[in-house]
Motif scaffolding. Structure first.
Motif, PDB file in Angstrom:
ATOM      1  N   LEU A 117      43.724 -14.004  49.915  1.00 38.37           N
ATOM      2  CA  LEU A 117      45.036 -14.618  50.114  1.00 38.37           C
ATOM      3  C   LEU A 117      46.141 -13.667  49.657  1.00 38.37           C
ATOM      4  O   LEU A 117      47.221 -13.641  50.235  1.00 38.37           O
ATOM      5  CB  LEU A 117      45.119 -15.947  49.363  1.00 38.37           C
ATOM      6  CG  LEU A 117      44.249 -17.077  49.930  1.00 38.37           C
ATOM      7  CD1 LEU A 117      44.231 -18.268  48.985  1.00 38.37           C
ATOM      8  CD2 LEU A 117      44.740 -17.508  51.309  1.00 38.37           C
ATOM      9  N   SER A 118      45.863 -12.891  48.619  1.00 37.82           N
ATOM     10  CA  SER A 118      46.860 -11.910  48.177  1.00 37.82           C
ATOM     11  C   SER A 118      47.148 -10.910  49.283  1.00 37.82           C
ATOM     12  O   SER A 118      48.261 -10.432  49.421  1.00 37.82           O
ATOM     13  CB  SER A 118      46.370 -11.154  46.946  1.00 37.82           C
ATOM     14  OG  SER A 118      46.376 -12.001  45.838  1.00 37.82           O
TER      15      SER A 118
ATOM     16  N   ILE B 149      48.476 -13.462  52.679  1.00 38.59           N
ATOM     17  CA  ILE B 149      49.676 -14.271  52.472  1.00 38.59           C
ATOM     18  C   ILE B 149      50.708 -13.491  51.650  1.00 38.59           C
ATOM     19  O   ILE B 149      51.855 -13.341  52.050  1.00 38.59           O
ATOM     20  CB  ILE B 149      49.332 -15.599  51.753  1.00 38.59           C
ATOM     21  CG1 ILE B 149      48.216 -16.348  52.495  1.00 38.59           C
ATOM     22  CG2 ILE B 149      50.587 -16.448  51.561  1.00 38.59           C
ATOM     23  CD1 ILE B 149      48.573 -16.881  53.840  1.00 38.59           C
ATOM     24  N   LEU B 150      50.272 -12.982  50.497  1.00 39.24           N
ATOM     25  CA  LEU B 150      51.231 -12.325  49.599  1.00 39.24           C
ATOM     26  C   LEU B 150      51.744 -10.994  50.156  1.00 39.24           C
ATOM     27  O   LEU B 150      52.939 -10.747  50.170  1.00 39.24           O
ATOM     28  CB  LEU B 150      50.560 -12.103  48.234  1.00 39.24           C
ATOM     29  CG  LEU B 150      51.418 -11.457  47.146  1.00 39.24           C
ATOM     30  CD1 LEU B 150      52.619 -12.317  46.817  1.00 39.24           C
ATOM     31  CD2 LEU B 150      50.594 -11.219  45.896  1.00 39.24           C
TER      32      LEU B 150
ATOM     33  N   ASN C 280      51.755 -16.295  56.303  1.00 38.36           N
ATOM     34  CA  ASN C 280      52.145 -17.718  56.316  1.00 38.36           C
ATOM     35  C   ASN C 280      53.568 -17.903  56.814  1.00 38.36           C
ATOM     36  O   ASN C 280      53.932 -18.975  57.283  1.00 38.36           O
ATOM     37  CB  ASN C 280      51.958 -18.359  54.929  1.00 38.36           C
ATOM     38  CG  ASN C 280      52.808 -17.711  53.857  1.00 38.36           C
ATOM     39  OD1 ASN C 280      53.125 -16.534  53.946  1.00 38.36           O
ATOM     40  ND2 ASN C 280      53.185 -18.470  52.856  1.00 38.36           N
TER      41      ASN C 280
ATOM     42  N   TYR D 121      51.448 -17.384  42.490  1.00 44.52           N
ATOM     43  CA  TYR D 121      52.089 -16.115  42.844  1.00 44.52           C
ATOM     44  C   TYR D 121      51.887 -15.725  44.300  1.00 44.52           C
ATOM     45  O   TYR D 121      52.700 -15.031  44.889  1.00 44.52           O
ATOM     46  CB  TYR D 121      51.635 -14.997  41.896  1.00 44.52           C
ATOM     47  CG  TYR D 121      50.243 -14.437  42.129  1.00 44.52           C
ATOM     48  CD1 TYR D 121      50.026 -13.469  43.102  1.00 44.52           C
ATOM     49  CD2 TYR D 121      49.152 -14.864  41.382  1.00 44.52           C
ATOM     50  CE1 TYR D 121      48.759 -12.940  43.319  1.00 44.52           C
ATOM     51  CE2 TYR D 121      47.886 -14.353  41.589  1.00 44.52           C
ATOM     52  CZ  TYR D 121      47.689 -13.395  42.572  1.00 44.52           C
ATOM     53  OH  TYR D 121      46.447 -12.889  42.796  1.00 44.52           O
ATOM     54  N   ILE D 122      50.788 -16.209  44.881  1.00 46.29           N
ATOM     55  CA  ILE D 122      50.512 -15.861  46.273  1.00 46.29           C
ATOM     56  C   ILE D 122      51.611 -16.422  47.184  1.00 46.29           C
ATOM     57  O   ILE D 122      51.983 -15.809  48.173  1.00 46.29           O
ATOM     58  CB  ILE D 122      49.129 -16.399  46.676  1.00 46.29           C
ATOM     59  CG1 ILE D 122      48.045 -15.645  45.898  1.00 46.29           C
ATOM     60  CG2 ILE D 122      48.900 -16.298  48.180  1.00 46.29           C
ATOM     61  CD1 ILE D 122      46.698 -16.322  45.881  1.00 46.29           C
ATOM     62  N   TYR D 123      52.132 -17.591  46.821  1.00 44.09           N
ATOM     63  CA  TYR D 123      53.112 -18.275  47.677  1.00 44.09           C
ATOM     64  C   TYR D 123      54.535 -18.183  47.150  1.00 44.09           C
ATOM     65  O   TYR D 123      55.471 -18.077  47.926  1.00 44.09           O
ATOM     66  CB  TYR D 123      52.722 -19.739  47.847  1.00 44.09           C
ATOM     67  CG  TYR D 123      51.330 -19.886  48.399  1.00 44.09           C
ATOM     68  CD1 TYR D 123      51.112 -19.893  49.775  1.00 44.09           C
ATOM     69  CD2 TYR D 123      50.225 -19.948  47.557  1.00 44.09           C
ATOM     70  CE1 TYR D 123      49.831 -19.980  50.289  1.00 44.09           C
ATOM     71  CE2 TYR D 123      48.943 -20.040  48.060  1.00 44.09           C
ATOM     72  CZ  TYR D 123      48.745 -20.051  49.430  1.00 44.09           C
ATOM     73  OH  TYR D 123      47.485 -20.128  49.932  1.00 44.09           O
TER      74      TYR D 123
ATOM     75  N   LYS E  99      55.748 -15.890  45.188  1.00 44.25           N
ATOM     76  CA  LYS E  99      56.144 -14.487  45.026  1.00 44.25           C
ATOM     77  C   LYS E  99      56.881 -14.273  43.714  1.00 44.25           C
ATOM     78  O   LYS E  99      58.016 -13.800  43.691  1.00 44.25           O
ATOM     79  CB  LYS E  99      57.037 -14.009  46.200  1.00 44.25           C
ATOM     80  CG  LYS E  99      56.711 -14.625  47.542  1.00 44.25           C
ATOM     81  CD  LYS E  99      55.661 -13.879  48.308  1.00 44.25           C
ATOM     82  CE  LYS E  99      55.364 -14.645  49.600  1.00 44.25           C
ATOM     83  NZ  LYS E  99      54.244 -14.157  50.331  1.00 44.25           N
TER      84      LYS E  99
END
Ligand SMILES: Cc1cc2nc3c(=O)[nH]c(=O)nc-3n(C[C@H](O)[C@H](O)[C@H](O)COP(=O)(O)OP(=O)(O)OC[C@H]3O[C@@H](n4cnc5c(N)ncnc54)[C@H](O)[C@@H]3O)c2cc1C
Ligand SMILES: Cc1cc2nc3c(=O)[nH]c(=O)nc-3n(C[C@H](O)[C@H](O)[C@H](O)COP(=O)(O)OP(=O)(O)OC[C@H]3O[C@@H](n4cnc5c(N)ncnc54)[C@H](O)[C@@H]3O)c2cc1C
Lengths: 549, 444
Positions: free
Chosen positions: A534-535, A538-539, A544, B421-423, B425
């Motif tokens: 996901l990092s 998404i990150l 997303n 943190y993934i969403y 930021k």
């Protein structure tokens, strides 16, 4: 408009649909096959992948055992590159009911199964002491008092299915992937063809055929309904757990809490534990594993292999068996026999047949029987050749080391291509000479190079990343697509001439598909991989934000 | 007592805790390896929640607004928690504290050869290897001139390397399409080229840029590769050219300077997925910082079996199989989330070293079926990844009844809950500020 009248229109690109398409084409019939999703995306892609002799059926269904063993031998001849031997043990535990007697009984049972061994090139059983068993697989519980060994063959079912389709196409069949049969064309009580829809373009066409063959697996009752007929099946949902690596190099036959037999076995670079078998009446197009199913398998595995939860379980694989209908039996006792329904004889509907039940291991034989019925109806006199004529990659086993040297590629990369494509390996390697970047590795886990991906798109009807996964094992390794998803999307985009929206859809499709298998089992060590995953997607990649619903 | 403060973990959070505590105390850092910090793309997100999907991304370029949103709407976020201690204008006091800690830290990193640039007002948009982009607040100086928000209407060039992941027309066009879709004018022109280093006798790893970056640490190789790049770029038309992150790892400062000396701001690195050179540059600089502050780095895994409400010592297990007991006055837990095994799940979810309970928001989480905390759409925000410790305002972990578990244990970084943190930021930002504060709290 397509005015051709085909001899046979086949609904379903599972192992039965493609097997029938191959047999019919080899016998000179004009065939069109329609698959609404992708080849081997139904039951075929979710099965254990064993071309077993069906020892399980020996007690109540010896006919199935005999046919399975015989056909296992044939499949080895026509697809030598795709089969791998899996040595198995059946451990007996001290908590089993009268273990000493039980192991004797087991031995007697496998003596009977040994009779079928020559048919499928298997080795006869042996009886192992506790010490021998522990030396063979130290992970097995100390409660084991001994074991019986036997062996079976595993296969890449996706490739088996693809090769059947390829063979059919080589003999003139039209393979229409991502094309759904929406309706049957009928005149009175006669089926005259199918109305199909391209699931990408939405375009609808009518295809005329003298026989329409319903090989829609667990979806077959719905298709039968389109002809106004009924075929009952007892849909049986089954899940498997897939580990990121081989927990063992041998297969272990275990019993679950309810006494059901479950396998733990190496498959390619992974290890699978399965399966469950439960009546299922939910949405066939949106299968999810439940907590109960997962715990059921984990508990069974833990009973025999105590440290199994410490391994990394990457995903669950879910499918529904198109088992023949029977009332009053529990799931396991259901026969794995098959039936070819001639709707003209049974319901007075002409030009329409259904194939139901059976097993992957006996697909060739079932296809032969179905083709015999078709030929009889069409007055075609040719005989079956599918047990002697090799599949497209089955003509010889290539020399991996030599090819690796010749094409300047990693021998491991070439060995994986050779496993999947057999005698066609060089056809793929040649692409790296046209364009050096075709030698780039796209999926690092497996690994898969660009050449094989382009080959699958150009020659094997792949139009999505899940299609590429089924053809090449792209994205099936320990990172589950973290590194290859976006790369593969660009290659597909390039080959198919897609715009940015098309590429987005490809990425979204694969991430969603992987998620279904990953999310229900997102525990233990796999959580670390998913945080990284996901990092990345998404990150770092902001997917997303970029991919709108 | 062996140390005044023992910090467990040496990522961003652990390092900041250690250097802040070391101003007055004798400190040791124990770590079993590298974690998310080393694997990260090296950029510092302070805040830039993308909000609802499809929201034009100009909206989250404003950093001030993004921090304000968190303080206002996310009560469990560590930013909000730390701002509780302020009595006046929470927003101003919090951001000024954040700036002080951040600027000081970036100065320290610069003195180790890794210079960060960015602003506390606006985020940047930096492209990445996958042909998409990332919104972030501070980046290594070799990246910041590639802020896409400033390059619109210009001619950009993506330079890749054959045999590693290459850049091609499809990728380049994809990036330009999605950027214009999100409210930015397109580039004047977008082009791509790929260098074949193998043809120049340079053998690099085929899968990532790390080996190429490591090669650049050697000045002779760096000169050779730079001259190939110069030759190629000099023959092409562009306003700005993007390279993969290959400008060295341990000699990053030196290599980056070679590039700016020749290209000025016309060339920058784009971000890459793990493992990336910028993440390692950052981690190596952190290691040097620890040494410079006289902090003892001890390799090994920490475990604990502590019955009382005060921790006196922890157990260190070394790679060679030996173990030792180390005592300290206070402890900082900066063990990271799942990647590093800071939070684990076997049959229940818990923190790994002390067996502390874990939370999502205010909710204690134990049961192990993950679908209770995930949705069926991977593009939704998945709250499972906000799982972590809940703390009081001094960053001391609490239990389900909000009682501090250990009087002298503080926690920082991604082992904490309350943020995702993934969403949202806020990864490096949260690790940095909670790390610094935990260090200060632990020093008393
Ligand atoms: C969990 C599990 C474990 C198994 N293990 C084994 C094993 O170890 N060994 C073994 O021998 N067998 C095994 N089986 C059984 C075996 O997989 C099946 O018997 C076999 O794959 C059935 O193939 P099929 O072609 O009939 O069905 P499918 O593979 O399901 O193919 C049917 C196809 O029809 C398509 N379709 C449906 N409707 C339409 C439409 N309207 N238009 C166009 N296309 C349509 C579907 O998309 C699907 O691809 C297992 C099955 C499961 C689920
Ligand atoms: C692929 C990726 C990309 C990212 N990109 C960005 C980005 O662009 N911008 C951004 O702001 N954030 C990014 N992040 C997030 C950011 O990297 C993390 O939030 C941050 O680094 C967390 O720092 P930390 O110090 O809390 O943990 P970590 O860096 O994970 O450090 C944990 C430390 O604890 C140690 N440890 C754990 N358990 C023990 C034990 N029992 N005994 C001893 N030591 C132990 C580990 O060895 C490690 O040293 C990214 C993360 C990933 C994974």
């Amino acid at each position: 408009m397509d005015t051709t009248v085909y001899d046979v229109a086949i609904i379903g690109g599972g192992i039965n649909g493609t097997g029938i398409a191959r047999d019919c084409s080899l016998r000179g019939l004009k065939v069109a096959l329609f698959e609404k999703n992708d080849l081997s995306s139904g039951a075929t892609g979710a099965c254990t992948g064993m071309i077993h002799g069906g020892a399980r059926y020996l007690l109540n269904d010896i006919h199935t055992t005999h046919l399975s063993s015989l056909d296992s031998g044939y499949i080895q001849k026509i697809a030598p590159h795709l089969l791998f031997r899996i040595p198995f043990v059946t451990p007996v535990l001290k908590q089993d009911f009268m273990p000493k007697v039980y192991i004797e009984l087991l031995e007697t049972f496998f003596e009977a199964y040994d009779k079928f061994a020559p048919l499928k090139n298997s080795k006869p059983h042996t009886k192992l002491t506790k010490e021998e068993l522990k030396a063979l697989e130290p992970g097995i519980t100390d409660d084991a008092i001994g074991a019986i060994s036997f062996d079976e063959f595993g296969i890449d079912t996706f490739r088996l299915c693809a090769e059947n389709a390829l063979s059919a196409a080589e003999h003139g069949a039209g393979i229409h992937n991502h094309t759904e049969v929406k309706q049957l064309l009928t005149e009175g009580k006669e089926v005259k063809g199918v109305r199909v829809k391209d699931t990408f373009s939405g375009e609808t066409r009518d295809i005329h055929a003298r026989i329409v063959m319903n090989a829609a697996g667990p979806w077959l009752p719905g298709v039968a309904g389109l002809a106004g007929t009924t075929v009952k099946i007892r849909p049986g949902k089954g899940i498997h757990l897939i580990l990121d690596r081989r927990a063992s190099n041998i297969g272990i036959v275990i019993k679950a809490i309810d006494g059901r037999q479950v396998f733990m076995m190496p498959h390619d670079n992974t290890f699978i534990i399965g399966t469950t078998d439960d009546d299922y009446y939910g949405d066939l197009n949106n299968l999810w594993a439940t907590h109960d199913e997962i715990e059921y398998l984990l508990q069974a595995a833990e009973h025999y292999f105590p440290r199994i939860r410490e391994y990394r379980i990457m995903r669950v694989m879910i499918g529904v068996r198109p088992t023949l209908y029977a009332w009053g039996k529990n799931e396991d006792a259901l026969y794995r026999e098959h039936r070819i329904v001639d709707h003209e004889a049974e319901d007075g509907v002409k030009g329409f047949l259904t194939i139901a039940g059976g097993k992957l291991a006996s697909y060739r034989l079932m296809s032969e029987e179905a083709t015999d019925v078709i030929c009889k109806k069409l007055g075609c006199k040719s005989t079956c050749k599918t047990h002697t004529e090799p599949l497209p990659g089955g003509h010889f086993i290539p020399d991996v080391k030599k090819l690796a040297k010749q094409y300047g590629l990693d021998p491991y990369v070439v060995s994986r291509i050779a496993y999947r494509h057999g005698s066609k390996t060089e056809e793929i390697l040649k692409l790296t000479q046209d364009e050096p970047s075709n030698g780039n590795i796209v999926c690092e886990c497996e690994p898969v190079i660009e050449a094989e991906i382009r080959h699958a798109i150009r020659n094997e009807w792949a139009r999505t990343i899940p299609d590429l996964r089924r053809r090449t094992r792209l994205g099936t390794g320990s990172c589950q697509g973290r590194r290859c998803t976006v790369r593969a999307a660009y290659i597909l985009g390039e080959e198919l001439g897609l715009n940015a929206d098309g590429i987005k859809k490809l990425i979204q499709g694969f991430i969603k598909e992987r998620w279904k298998g990953k999310a229900p089992i997102l525990t233990g060590k796999q959580l670390a991989e998913e945080e990284l995953n996901l990092s990345t997607h998404i990150l770092s990649d902001s997917l997303n934000v970029i991919i709108e619903k | 007592m062996d140390y005044d403060v023992i910090v467990i973990g040496s990522g961003i959070a652990g390092t900041l805790a250690a250097i802040n505590a070391a101003k007055t105390k004798k400190v040791a850092v124990i770590r079993k390896g590298y974690g998310a910090t080393a694997l990260s793309s090296g950029a510092f997100d302070i805040a830039s929640r993308a909000g609802k999907r499809g929201r034009p991304f100009k909206g989250f370029v404003n950093l001030t607004e993004a921090i304000g949103n968190i303080l206002e709407n996310e009560q469990y976020h560590p930013y909000s928690l730390l701002s509780m201690t302020f009595s006046g204008d929470r927003f101003n006091e919090f951001t000024s504290m954040m700036k002080t800690i951040g600027d000081q830290f970036f100065n320290e990193l610069a003195s180790e050869g890794v210079r960060y640039e960015g602003s506390w007002e606006n985020n940047m948009i930096i492209p990445n290897q996958h042909g998409t982009f990332k919104v972030t607040s501070f980046c290594q100086s070799s990246m910041t001139s590639g802020n896409l928000a400033k390059l619109m209407g210009r001619s950009v060039l993506f330079l890749g390397f054959e045999k590693t992941a290459i850049h091609n027309k499809t990728r380049a066009e994809f990036l330009s399409k999605i950027l214009s879709k999100y409210g930015f004018a397109s580039f004047k022109n977008i082009s791509y080229a790929n260098l074949n280093l193998h043809a120049h006798g340079i053998k690099c790893n085929e899968h990532d840029f790390i080996s190429l970056a490591a090669m650049m640490d050697n000045p002779e190789q760096a000169n050779k590769i730079l001259s190939i790049i110069k030759q190629a770029l000099d023959a092409m038309e562009y306003d700005h050219a993007f390279l993969p992150p290959i400008m060295g790892i341990s000699n990053y400062g030196g290599v980056a300077k070679m590039f700016t000396d020749y290209f000025g701001e016309r060339v920058s690195e784009f971000l890459s997925p793990p493992s990336s050179a910028p993440g390692l540059r950052l981690q190596y600089a952190l290691d040097k910082l620890l040494v410079r502050h006289g902090i003892n780095i001890i390799d090994g895994q920490v475990s604990s079996n502590n019955p009382s409400d005060t921790i006196k010592a922890i157990t260190l297990s070394r790679k060679d199989g030996s173990s030792a007991s180390l005592s300290a006055g206070s402890f900082v837990l900066a063990t990271g989330k799942f990647i590093t095994g800071g939070i684990v799940n076997t049959k229940v979810w818990q923190e790994a070293v002390f067996g502390l309970p874990v939370f999502i928001g205010a909710q204690p989480v134990q049961d192990a079926f993950p679908m209770n905390y995930l949705t069926d759409d991977p593009f939704d925000e998945q709250i499972l990844f906000s799982l972590g410790l809940k703390t009081d305002e001094s960053l001391r972990p609490v239990d389900a009844d909000n009682r501090v578990v250990y009087r002298n244990l503080y926690a920082a970084g991604s082992v904490l809950s309350g943020y995702n943190y993934i969403y949202d930021k806020t990864g490096m930002g949260t690790a940095m500020i909670t790390g610094a504060k935990a260090g200060i709290f632990s020093a008393g």
